[in-house]
Design an enzyme around this catalytic site. Structure first.
Site, PDB file in Angstrom:
ATOM      1  N   TYR A 158       0.839  -1.202   0.000  1.00 53.89           N
ATOM      2  CA  TYR A 158       0.000   0.000   0.000  1.00 53.89           C
ATOM      3  C   TYR A 158       0.871   1.248   0.000  1.00 53.89           C
ATOM      4  CZ  TYR A 158      -3.578  -3.368   1.307  1.00 53.89           C
ATOM      5  OH  TYR A 158      -4.415  -4.453   1.339  1.00 53.89           O
ATOM      6  N   HIS A 208      -6.122   2.322  -0.751  1.00 51.92           N
ATOM      7  CA  HIS A 208      -6.027   2.215   0.711  1.00 51.92           C
ATOM      8  C   HIS A 208      -5.943   3.595   1.363  1.00 51.92           C
ATOM      9  CE1 HIS A 208      -5.166  -0.311   4.304  1.00 51.92           C
ATOM     10  NE2 HIS A 208      -5.600  -1.286   3.538  1.00 51.92           N
TER      11      HIS A 208
HETATM   12 MG    MG Z   1      -8.677  -2.837   0.849  1.00 56.72          MG
END
Ligand code: MG
Length: 400
Positions: A158, A208
């Site tokens: 992320y 995210h």
């Molecule tokens: Mg997710």
């Protein structure tokens, strides 16, 4: 015959594959009749255990386990102050277990109680990552060879993993990332993947919540030409007004919602058709009962489901997702990150995945159980998580 009652509620904490899982077992007065539910809020597992053991158990022992709606509503309002991940997950543990019990009483899988199958299995999406585009492509191709048609693509996790070279003196420790470098890298990544993989495969990406809202708008526009299946969580729930601006600018499909707690967070997004997939963590909503309502409301507005399904959903939670998937007309896709050993042994009846599809078994209830003796061999580690201590290059703490 004496009336059926709840005689005990137990919370089982276990971490067979690393993630801390919380499973609730509801036991009834009929010998051998019990249900299991998922209450997994992995970052605060002990808080959920207290909520179940000290509040729901005394409230619910002696009640009729067949009255699922009544028990859900009374559990929800009993604390007066309601909502939030701890209390919703605790309610979910009981709620999913009650659906399991109802299926066992009926002699039917839970999907039959939800209206029956409208598809044979749920299409799965897998997570591919890589340190660079080439490695990512190799990992995507591996999943394609295994039969998967939907693949989420990330580089370096992320927010990416750009080395941070410009921290100020005294910057605090944390999981640093550079949102601007990340926002530049993702369109390049999809340009590469589409040039190598063609148009047949469905590609997804999870932001995210790692971007400023205006950068999320720009990214959604830039990715439109790569025809993603969906772009996930481009904005945090706190900035949901910005979804309207994304919608006005492009037709990139948007998935949202593993952080949703309360209907007021998602009703405006659904009724205004500002997202394309509801992606709730169903235990965070409070279980199957509220998730079915969310799915139905989404269906009426042309929006599909894509329930949250990472490693920190227990296999019991995955089974609950699956019973909703096969019985909801507006199912979109199901996230899944595998059942690594020893999960299938700890959770007998784990859903089966073959050639990109997850299949429910036809056992009454959810079709899954927990081996408590084995689960006890994998105690949950203590302490707060560290990956959520996220910071941007100047040291500012931000959402993970
Ligand atoms: Mg997710």
């Amino acid at each position: 015959m004496s009336p059926l009652t709840i005689t005990d509620i137990r919370t089982i904490l276990t971490a067979p594959a690393g993630s801390r899982l919380i499973v609730v077992k509801v036991i009834t007065s009929e010998p051998g009749l019990y249900g299991v539910g998922c209450a997994t809020f992995t970052q605060r597992h002990l808080a959920v255990k207290v909520a179940v053991d000290e509040y729901l158990k005394p409230l619910l022992v002696g009640r009729d386990p067949q009255r699922i709606e009544d028990i859900w509503q009374t559990s929800w309002v009993n604390s007066y102050w309601r909502n939030g991940p701890v209390l919703n997950n605790a309610i979910s543990g009981v709620d999913i277990a009650l659906w399991d019990i109802k299926g066992k009483l009926a002699g039917m899988p839970v999907y039959q109680l939800l209206g029956g199958k409208c598809r044979e299995a749920a299409a799965i999406y897998r997570h591919a990552d890589g340190r660079d585009e080439k490695e990512l492509e190799e990992n995507v191709r591996r999943y394609m060879e295994e039969g998967y048609h939907y693949i989420r693509c990330q580089i370096g996790g992320y927010g990416g993993r750009t080395p941070i070279t410009r921290k100020p003196e005294g910057a605090l420790p944390g999981a640093y990332f550079d949102p601007v470098a990340y926002a530049h890298a993702i369109p390049r990544m999809f340009e590469y993947l589409r040039s190598q993989l063609g148009d047949e495969i469905e590609l997804l990406h999870d932001v995210h919540e790692r971007l400023e809202p205006i950068h999320a708008v720009r990214l959604a526009k830039e990715l439109e030409r790569f025809r993603l299946f969906f772009l996930e969580d481009p904005l945090p729930p706190e900035q949901s007004e910005w979804f309207r601006i994304i919608r006005q600018q492009c037709a990139t499909p948007i998935a949202m919602g593993e952080l949703f707690n309360h209907p007021l967070e998602w009703i405006p997004l659904v009724t205004n058709r500002l997202i394309d997939f509801v992606r709730a963590h169903i235990s965070q909503l409070g279980g199957i009962t509220p998730a079915k309502k969310m799915a139905t409301m989404a269906e009426l507005h042309g929006i599909r489901t894509a329930w949250h399904g990472p490693g920190d959903v227990s296999p019991v939670g995955h089974a609950a997702n699956l019973h909703l998937d096969v019985s909801s007309q507006n199912f979109g896709v199901q996230e899944w990150s595998g059942f690594p050993d020893p999960l299938p042994e700890v959770f007998p009846g784990c859903p089966q995945v073959r050639n990109g599809y997850m299949y429910p078994n036809d056992q009454p209830g959810l079709g899954i159980d927990i081996n408590e003796k084995l689960a006890a061999k994998y105690p949950c580690p203590d302490g707060p998580p560290t990956w959520t201590l996220t910071r941007t290059p100047d040291g500012t703490p931000v959402r993970p």
